[in-house]
Scaffold this motif. Structure first.
Motif, PDB file in Angstrom:
ATOM      1  N   LYS A 158      -8.350  48.902  78.796  1.00  9.06           N
ATOM      2  CA  LYS A 158      -7.739  49.396  77.562  1.00  9.06           C
ATOM      3  C   LYS A 158      -8.349  48.732  76.343  1.00  9.06           C
ATOM      4  CE  LYS A 158      -3.334  50.893  79.460  1.00  9.06           C
ATOM      5  NZ  LYS A 158      -1.876  50.746  79.442  1.00  9.06           N
ATOM      6  N   VAL A 159      -8.627  47.434  76.439  1.00 11.47           N
ATOM      7  CA  VAL A 159      -9.263  46.721  75.320  1.00 11.47           C
ATOM      8  C   VAL A 159     -10.665  47.277  75.080  1.00 11.47           C
ATOM      9  CG1 VAL A 159     -10.188  44.486  74.579  1.00 11.47           C
ATOM     10  CG2 VAL A 159      -7.899  44.621  75.569  1.00 11.47           C
ATOM     11  N   TYR A 160     -11.431  47.476  76.143  1.00  7.04           N
ATOM     12  CA  TYR A 160     -12.776  48.049  75.982  1.00  7.04           C
ATOM     13  C   TYR A 160     -12.709  49.430  75.345  1.00  7.04           C
ATOM     14  CZ  TYR A 160     -14.923  44.414  78.880  1.00  7.04           C
ATOM     15  OH  TYR A 160     -15.387  43.236  79.381  1.00  7.04           O
ATOM     16  N   ASP A 161     -11.760  50.250  75.787  1.00  2.31           N
ATOM     17  CA  ASP A 161     -11.615  51.592  75.213  1.00  2.31           C
ATOM     18  C   ASP A 161     -11.252  51.514  73.734  1.00  2.31           C
ATOM     19  OD1 ASP A 161     -12.215  52.674  77.676  1.00  2.31           O
ATOM     20  OD2 ASP A 161     -10.112  53.095  78.216  1.00  2.31           O
ATOM     21  N   ALA A 162     -10.351  50.587  73.374  1.00  2.00           N
ATOM     22  CA  ALA A 162      -9.944  50.437  71.972  1.00  2.00           C
ATOM     23  C   ALA A 162     -11.116  49.973  71.117  1.00  2.00           C
ATOM     24  CB  ALA A 162      -8.786  49.452  71.866  1.00  2.00           C
ATOM     25  N   VAL A 163     -11.898  49.037  71.606  1.00  2.00           N
ATOM     26  CA  VAL A 163     -13.058  48.545  70.859  1.00  2.00           C
ATOM     27  C   VAL A 163     -14.087  49.668  70.711  1.00  2.00           C
ATOM     28  CG1 VAL A 163     -15.010  46.933  70.939  1.00  2.00           C
ATOM     29  CG2 VAL A 163     -12.702  46.133  71.445  1.00  2.00           C
ATOM     30  N   ASP A 164     -14.330  50.418  71.785  1.00  2.00           N
ATOM     31  CA  ASP A 164     -15.265  51.547  71.701  1.00  2.00           C
ATOM     32  C   ASP A 164     -14.810  52.569  70.674  1.00  2.00           C
ATOM     33  OD1 ASP A 164     -17.003  50.521  73.558  1.00  2.00           O
ATOM     34  OD2 ASP A 164     -16.189  51.685  75.254  1.00  2.00           O
ATOM     35  N   THR A 165     -13.523  52.867  70.678  1.00  2.00           N
ATOM     36  CA  THR A 165     -12.977  53.832  69.719  1.00  2.00           C
ATOM     37  C   THR A 165     -13.129  53.312  68.291  1.00  2.00           C
ATOM     38  OG1 THR A 165     -11.375  54.550  71.372  1.00  2.00           O
ATOM     39  CG2 THR A 165     -10.907  55.134  69.087  1.00  2.00           C
ATOM     40  N   ALA A 166     -12.835  52.035  68.078  1.00  2.00           N
ATOM     41  CA  ALA A 166     -12.964  51.447  66.741  1.00  2.00           C
ATOM     42  C   ALA A 166     -14.413  51.504  66.262  1.00  2.00           C
ATOM     43  CB  ALA A 166     -12.452  50.010  66.747  1.00  2.00           C
ATOM     44  N   PHE A 167     -15.359  51.178  67.123  1.00  2.00           N
ATOM     45  CA  PHE A 167     -16.770  51.227  66.728  1.00  2.00           C
ATOM     46  C   PHE A 167     -17.222  52.665  66.467  1.00  2.00           C
ATOM     47  CE2 PHE A 167     -17.308  46.867  68.460  1.00  2.00           C
ATOM     48  CZ  PHE A 167     -17.887  46.303  67.327  1.00  2.00           C
ATOM     49  N   ASP A 168     -16.721  53.606  67.265  1.00  2.00           N
ATOM     50  CA  ASP A 168     -17.074  55.010  67.029  1.00  2.00           C
ATOM     51  C   ASP A 168     -16.550  55.476  65.673  1.00  2.00           C
ATOM     52  OD1 ASP A 168     -18.401  55.178  69.428  1.00  2.00           O
ATOM     53  OD2 ASP A 168     -16.706  56.099  70.517  1.00  2.00           O
ATOM     54  N   LYS A 169     -15.326  55.090  65.322  1.00  2.00           N
ATOM     55  CA  LYS A 169     -14.757  55.464  64.028  1.00  2.00           C
ATOM     56  C   LYS A 169     -15.527  54.806  62.891  1.00  2.00           C
ATOM     57  CE  LYS A 169     -10.072  56.472  65.549  1.00  2.00           C
ATOM     58  NZ  LYS A 169      -8.652  56.121  65.452  1.00  2.00           N
ATOM     59  N   LEU A 170     -15.895  53.533  63.072  1.00  2.00           N
ATOM     60  CA  LEU A 170     -16.668  52.832  62.043  1.00  2.00           C
ATOM     61  C   LEU A 170     -18.026  53.489  61.855  1.00  2.00           C
ATOM     62  CD1 LEU A 170     -16.917  50.433  60.089  1.00  2.00           C
ATOM     63  CD2 LEU A 170     -17.804  49.088  61.995  1.00  2.00           C
ATOM     64  N   LYS A 171     -18.656  53.851  62.969  1.00  2.00           N
ATOM     65  CA  LYS A 171     -19.964  54.515  62.908  1.00  2.00           C
ATOM     66  C   LYS A 171     -19.835  55.868  62.205  1.00  2.00           C
ATOM     67  CE  LYS A 171     -23.648  56.085  65.965  1.00  2.00           C
ATOM     68  NZ  LYS A 171     -24.041  56.243  67.361  1.00  2.00           N
ATOM     69  N   ALA A 172     -18.802  56.626  62.523  1.00  2.00           N
ATOM     70  CA  ALA A 172     -18.586  57.922  61.878  1.00  2.00           C
ATOM     71  C   ALA A 172     -18.310  57.739  60.393  1.00  2.00           C
ATOM     72  CB  ALA A 172     -17.426  58.650  62.549  1.00  2.00           C
ATOM     73  N   PHE A 173     -17.529  56.730  60.035  1.00  2.00           N
ATOM     74  CA  PHE A 173     -17.238  56.461  58.627  1.00  2.00           C
ATOM     75  C   PHE A 173     -18.514  56.103  57.874  1.00  2.00           C
ATOM     76  CE2 PHE A 173     -16.194  53.292  55.351  1.00  2.00           C
ATOM     77  CZ  PHE A 173     -15.417  54.081  54.511  1.00  2.00           C
ATOM     78  N   LEU A 174     -19.331  55.214  58.462  1.00  2.00           N
ATOM     79  CA  LEU A 174     -20.578  54.814  57.795  1.00  2.00           C
ATOM     80  C   LEU A 174     -21.536  55.992  57.679  1.00  2.00           C
ATOM     81  CD1 LEU A 174     -21.191  51.284  59.364  1.00  2.00           C
ATOM     82  CD2 LEU A 174     -20.375  51.813  57.066  1.00  2.00           C
ATOM     83  N   THR A 175     -21.566  56.869  58.652  1.00  2.00           N
ATOM     84  CA  THR A 175     -22.423  58.052  58.591  1.00  2.00           C
ATOM     85  C   THR A 175     -21.961  58.987  57.472  1.00  2.00           C
ATOM     86  OG1 THR A 175     -22.769  57.888  60.983  1.00  2.00           O
ATOM     87  CG2 THR A 175     -23.349  59.973  59.943  1.00  2.00           C
ATOM     88  N   ARG A 176     -20.684  59.174  57.299  1.00  2.00           N
ATOM     89  CA  ARG A 176     -20.163  60.005  56.231  1.00  2.00           C
ATOM     90  C   ARG A 176     -20.450  59.397  54.866  1.00  2.00           C
ATOM     91  NH1 ARG A 176     -14.150  60.877  57.989  1.00  2.00           N
ATOM     92  NH2 ARG A 176     -14.694  58.936  58.977  1.00  2.00           N
TER      93      ARG A 176
END
Length: 113
Positions: free
Chosen positions: A91-109
């Protein structure tokens, strides 16, 4: 095996073979005795206990049952905790992956805007 030339060498070879047979019979009896000893319930339990826990079984007598139950419970609880730990870790790995994906999407936008 030696070459037999006369009756004396034949008798010597017979004695040698008889001695070898007696030795093999003694070995066989020893193995059977050891096997019987291992199959006794007390020894079978001790060997199984040691194989599972990795430590020698508690001495039989006062408190033997309590120590055995405590060891069994600790093994069971450690198994449950290990499974729980794996689930939490995932669950921690999934949460960290999700957070990094959101950060990456935010930075791309932000980069595209």
């Amino acid at each position: 095996m030696t070459e037999i030339k006369d009756i004396t060498s034949l008798n010597a070879e017979i004695r040698r073979l008889e001695a070898a047979v007696r030795f093999k019979e003694q070995q066989l009896r020893s193995h059977i005795t050891g096997f019987r000893e291992k199959l006794q319930p007390r020894n079978f339990f001790s060997a199984t206990y040691e194989k599972i826990t990795g430590e020698p079984p508690p001495p039989q007598g006062k408190g033997f049952a309590a120590k055995t139950i405590k060891t069994g419970l600790s093994l069971w609880l450690s198994k449950i905790l290990f499974k729980t730990e794996e689930k939490v870790e995932q669950k921690v790995y999934d949460a960290v992956d999700t957070a990094f994906d959101k950060l990456k999407a935010f930075l791309t936008r932000r980069k595209d805007a």
